[in-house]
Scaffold this active site. Structure first.
Site, mmCIF file in Angstrom:
data_model
loop_
_atom_site.group_PDB
_atom_site.id
_atom_site.type_symbol
_atom_site.label_atom_id
_atom_site.label_comp_id
_atom_site.label_asym_id
_atom_site.label_seq_id
_atom_site.Cartn_x
_atom_site.Cartn_y
_atom_site.Cartn_z
ATOM 1 N N ARG A 130 33.480 39.956 13.577
ATOM 2 C CA ARG A 130 32.636 39.048 14.389
ATOM 3 C C ARG A 130 33.426 38.336 15.479
ATOM 4 O O ARG A 130 33.017 37.300 15.983
ATOM 5 C CB ARG A 130 31.889 38.032 13.516
ATOM 6 C CG ARG A 130 30.974 38.677 12.510
ATOM 7 C CD ARG A 130 29.832 37.775 12.105
ATOM 8 N NE ARG A 130 28.934 38.495 11.235
ATOM 9 C CZ ARG A 130 29.088 38.589 9.919
ATOM 10 N NH1 ARG A 130 30.085 37.964 9.330
ATOM 11 N NH2 ARG A 130 28.244 39.288 9.200
ATOM 12 N N LYS A 152 34.137 40.480 31.008
ATOM 13 C CA LYS A 152 33.180 41.575 30.798
ATOM 14 C C LYS A 152 33.882 42.664 29.993
ATOM 15 O O LYS A 152 34.936 43.155 30.401
ATOM 16 C CB LYS A 152 32.698 42.146 32.130
ATOM 17 C CG LYS A 152 31.645 41.294 32.802
ATOM 18 C CD LYS A 152 31.058 42.008 34.011
ATOM 19 C CE LYS A 152 30.014 41.151 34.684
ATOM 20 N NZ LYS A 152 29.500 41.758 35.926
ATOM 21 N N GLU A 194 39.236 46.639 45.845
ATOM 22 C CA GLU A 194 38.722 45.420 45.196
ATOM 23 C C GLU A 194 39.434 44.182 45.743
ATOM 24 O O GLU A 194 38.861 43.093 45.764
ATOM 25 C CB GLU A 194 38.883 45.505 43.666
ATOM 26 C CG GLU A 194 38.129 46.666 43.016
ATOM 27 C CD GLU A 194 36.662 46.361 42.676
ATOM 28 O OE1 GLU A 194 36.171 45.274 43.015
ATOM 29 O OE2 GLU A 194 36.011 47.239 42.075
ATOM 30 N N LYS A 235 38.196 35.278 42.003
ATOM 31 C CA LYS A 235 37.352 35.702 40.887
ATOM 32 C C LYS A 235 37.218 34.594 39.854
ATOM 33 O O LYS A 235 36.133 34.330 39.344
ATOM 34 C CB LYS A 235 37.906 36.979 40.246
ATOM 35 C CG LYS A 235 37.044 37.404 39.059
ATOM 36 C CD LYS A 235 37.001 38.853 38.780
ATOM 37 C CE LYS A 235 35.938 39.133 37.709
ATOM 38 N NZ LYS A 235 35.898 40.515 37.300
ATOM 39 N N GLU A 245 26.834 35.729 34.913
ATOM 40 C CA GLU A 245 26.166 36.411 36.021
ATOM 41 C C GLU A 245 24.666 36.121 36.076
ATOM 42 O O GLU A 245 23.842 37.033 36.101
ATOM 43 C CB GLU A 245 26.420 37.925 35.974
ATOM 44 C CG GLU A 245 26.168 38.581 37.317
ATOM 45 C CD GLU A 245 26.631 40.031 37.398
ATOM 46 O OE1 GLU A 245 27.785 40.309 37.046
ATOM 47 O OE2 GLU A 245 25.829 40.853 37.822
ATOM 48 N N ARG A 249 27.877 35.240 40.501
ATOM 49 C CA ARG A 249 28.825 36.279 40.075
ATOM 50 C C ARG A 249 28.428 37.651 40.611
ATOM 51 O O ARG A 249 29.275 38.526 40.785
ATOM 52 C CB ARG A 249 28.960 36.296 38.542
ATOM 53 C CG ARG A 249 30.023 37.262 38.068
ATOM 54 C CD ARG A 249 30.431 37.071 36.621
ATOM 55 N NE ARG A 249 31.423 38.065 36.233
ATOM 56 C CZ ARG A 249 32.154 38.027 35.140
ATOM 57 N NH1 ARG A 249 32.027 37.030 34.298
ATOM 58 N NH2 ARG A 249 33.026 38.990 34.875
ATOM 59 N N ASN A 253 29.721 42.213 43.046
ATOM 60 C CA ASN A 253 29.236 43.597 43.098
ATOM 61 C C ASN A 253 29.131 44.125 44.520
ATOM 62 O O ASN A 253 28.537 45.189 44.742
ATOM 63 C CB ASN A 253 27.859 43.702 42.410
ATOM 64 C CG ASN A 253 27.954 43.393 40.930
ATOM 65 O OD1 ASN A 253 29.002 43.598 40.313
ATOM 66 N ND2 ASN A 253 26.887 42.876 40.356
ATOM 67 N N HIS A 256 29.139 47.810 45.278
ATOM 68 C CA HIS A 256 28.970 48.532 44.019
ATOM 69 C C HIS A 256 27.606 49.214 43.889
ATOM 70 O O HIS A 256 27.471 50.154 43.119
ATOM 71 C CB HIS A 256 29.201 47.593 42.829
ATOM 72 C CG HIS A 256 30.648 47.242 42.621
ATOM 73 N ND1 HIS A 256 31.408 46.596 43.577
ATOM 74 C CD2 HIS A 256 31.495 47.461 41.572
ATOM 75 C CE1 HIS A 256 32.637 46.423 43.116
ATOM 76 N NE2 HIS A 256 32.721 46.947 41.910
ATOM 77 N N HIS A 260 28.364 52.802 42.909
ATOM 78 C CA HIS A 260 28.033 53.384 41.601
ATOM 79 C C HIS A 260 27.195 54.647 41.757
ATOM 80 O O HIS A 260 27.371 55.624 41.016
ATOM 81 C CB HIS A 260 27.284 52.368 40.736
ATOM 82 C CG HIS A 260 28.189 51.392 40.040
ATOM 83 N ND1 HIS A 260 27.730 50.248 39.456
ATOM 84 C CD2 HIS A 260 29.530 51.405 39.845
ATOM 85 C CE1 HIS A 260 28.750 49.582 38.931
ATOM 86 N NE2 HIS A 260 29.856 50.268 39.154
ATOM 87 N N HIS A 274 36.648 54.912 41.044
ATOM 88 C CA HIS A 274 35.747 53.760 41.160
ATOM 89 C C HIS A 274 36.037 52.945 42.433
ATOM 90 O O HIS A 274 35.113 52.642 43.212
ATOM 91 C CB HIS A 274 35.866 52.869 39.919
ATOM 92 C CG HIS A 274 35.126 51.580 40.037
ATOM 93 N ND1 HIS A 274 33.747 51.504 40.003
ATOM 94 C CD2 HIS A 274 35.558 50.303 40.240
ATOM 95 C CE1 HIS A 274 33.372 50.242 40.166
ATOM 96 N NE2 HIS A 274 34.453 49.491 40.308
HETATM 97 N N1 GLY Z 1 33.518 43.309 38.132
HETATM 98 C C1 GLY Z 1 32.499 42.382 38.408
HETATM 99 C C2 GLY Z 1 32.496 41.201 37.483
HETATM 100 O O1 GLY Z 1 33.417 41.010 36.722
HETATM 101 O O2 GLY Z 1 31.548 40.465 37.491
#
Ligand code: GLY
Length: 380
Positions: A130, A152, A194, A235, A245, A249, A253, A256, A260, A274
């Site tokens: 957990r 993430k 990036e 960031k 997000e 946030r 993107n 992206h 993507h 990527h």
């Molecule tokens: N890579 C985008 C984020 O971490 O929100």
């Protein structure tokens, strides 16, 4: 903004998330401080290092040595390199290995690798018993400036990328910039997309600085640390304001939505990394913004010019195999964007540019003009 002239002490960037706050330590050879830094924040822990074969060859021994010198027991779990490990099977393998290594609730998982390892190890840590804590030791430029920061974590479903996952913040990030010396130029360039993204979305002065200093970043000079730290600060600030997000946030993107779809159209293969998809995607986002009258054509050209100057693909025609195998038609690209869950009630969410350094979330873009724009770009 001025370039530092010499390598200096590590730069520490704080991710201000209250009781889940953590430091990002950036600098040459900071991997050597992994053990002492873990001992300082989690005395008495045992660790398991999750890594992939290539990274293990270069960096597992130094990571283990640093932990051993600090008196921290460690075991190693080595996964196959590549996106395939970010799967249910990969998660099962890693989770069972962590249990076999007797990693308990108060112990620590160390993710030593690029984005795949970080996402997989972070998610395994999030659900093991957990939830156990984890440390990110990103070994690609892309992971150092993006995926290792912000919590993430996850794996891919056969139905789409990153569909299974959780937010689980690391307790420490160690970004050793010397580790990047072993990346291929192509991998480094892909990560650089990036870095440029942070200038484009919120910091025009940084973008201008990148235009002048990119050679030193690629050569491993002190500008590299400055670029990584500036990216991480940008960031960290966004994540601290919008961890899950629900709003801002999403600016991360930028590039992206198109990117993507291009990655999917090339089968997530070596045809397009990527970061390369993000580079083409950012240029498309800028050109589409220009077509909507949000940004000048001159600024869109300036963005394309900079990314092309470092050797990144910037046009659909630059994608490997475009001339021989083609890509996909505009309808297929639109369908791929829809699969990426960026469609709500028939409208697309895009990150558009109002200026270099000012991105906005456009949640209600009509599909028809996007399709026409893509058709025009596919025709060259
Ligand atoms: N890579 C985008 C984020 O971490 O929100």
């Amino acid at each position: 903004m001025t370039a530092p002239i010499k390598h200096s002490d590590p730069i520490i960037v704080d991710v201000a998330l209250g009781e889940r706050a953590y430091d990002i330590v950036i600098g040459r050879d900071v991997l050597q401080s992994l053990g002492p830094r873990i001992a300082a924040i989690r005395p008495g822990v045992r660790t398991a290092i999750i890594t992939d074969r290539t990274v293990a060859r270069h960096w597992l021994a130094p990571a283990e040595a640093s932990l051993a010198q600090a008196g921290i027991p460690s075991s190693a779990i080595v996964v196959e390199e590549g996106e395939g490990s970010k799967s249910y099977a990969g998660l099962e393998k890693v989770s069972e290995a962590l249990i076999a290594a007797k990693i308990e609730r108060n112990d620590l998982v160390v993710a030593l690798g690029g984005g795949v390892v970080g996402d997989l190890a972070g998610f395994a840590a999030a659900i093991l018993r957990r939830g156990v804590d984890f440390v990110q030791v990103p070994t690609s430029l892309l992971a150092q400036v993006d995926s290792s920061v912000g919590g993430k974590t996850g794996i891919n479903s056969p139905q789409g990328k990153n569909l299974i996952g959780s937010f689980h913040q690391p307790v420490l990030v160690i970004a050793d910039t010397a580790v990047l010396d072993t990346l291929s130029p192509r991998q480094f360039r892909a990560g650089y997309a990036e870095v440029a993204k942070y200038g484009l979305l919120g910091d025009e002065a940084f973008f201008t600085w990148l235009e002048k200093n990119h050679n030193d970043i690629f050569a491993g000079g002190a500008a590299r640390e400055h670029a990584i730290a500036t990216s991480c600060r940008a960031k960290a600030a966004i994540v601290a304001r919008d961890e899950r997000e629900t709003g801002e946030r999403a600016l991360l993107n930028l590039g992206h939505t198109f990117g993507h779809a291009l990655e999917a159209a090339t089968g997530f293969s070596d045809r397009l990394f990527h970061g390369e998809g993000v580079a083409v995607g950012m240029v498309l986002a800028a050109e589409f913004s220009a077509q909507l009258g949000k940004i000048s054509q001159g600024d869109a050209q300036r963005i394309r010019h900079h990314l092309a100057a470092v050797g990144l693909p910037t046009r659909l025609q630059d994608i490997a195999g475009f001339a021989q195998e083609g890509l996909a038609d505009a309808d297929a690209l639109m369908a791929l964007m829809a699969q990426d869950k960026k469609v709500k009630r028939g409208k697309l969410t895009f990150i558009l540019l109002e200026a270099i350094g000012r991105a906005v979330i456009a949640p209600d873009v009509e599909p028809a003009p996007v399709r026409d724009f893509l058709q025009q770009k596919l025709a060259g």
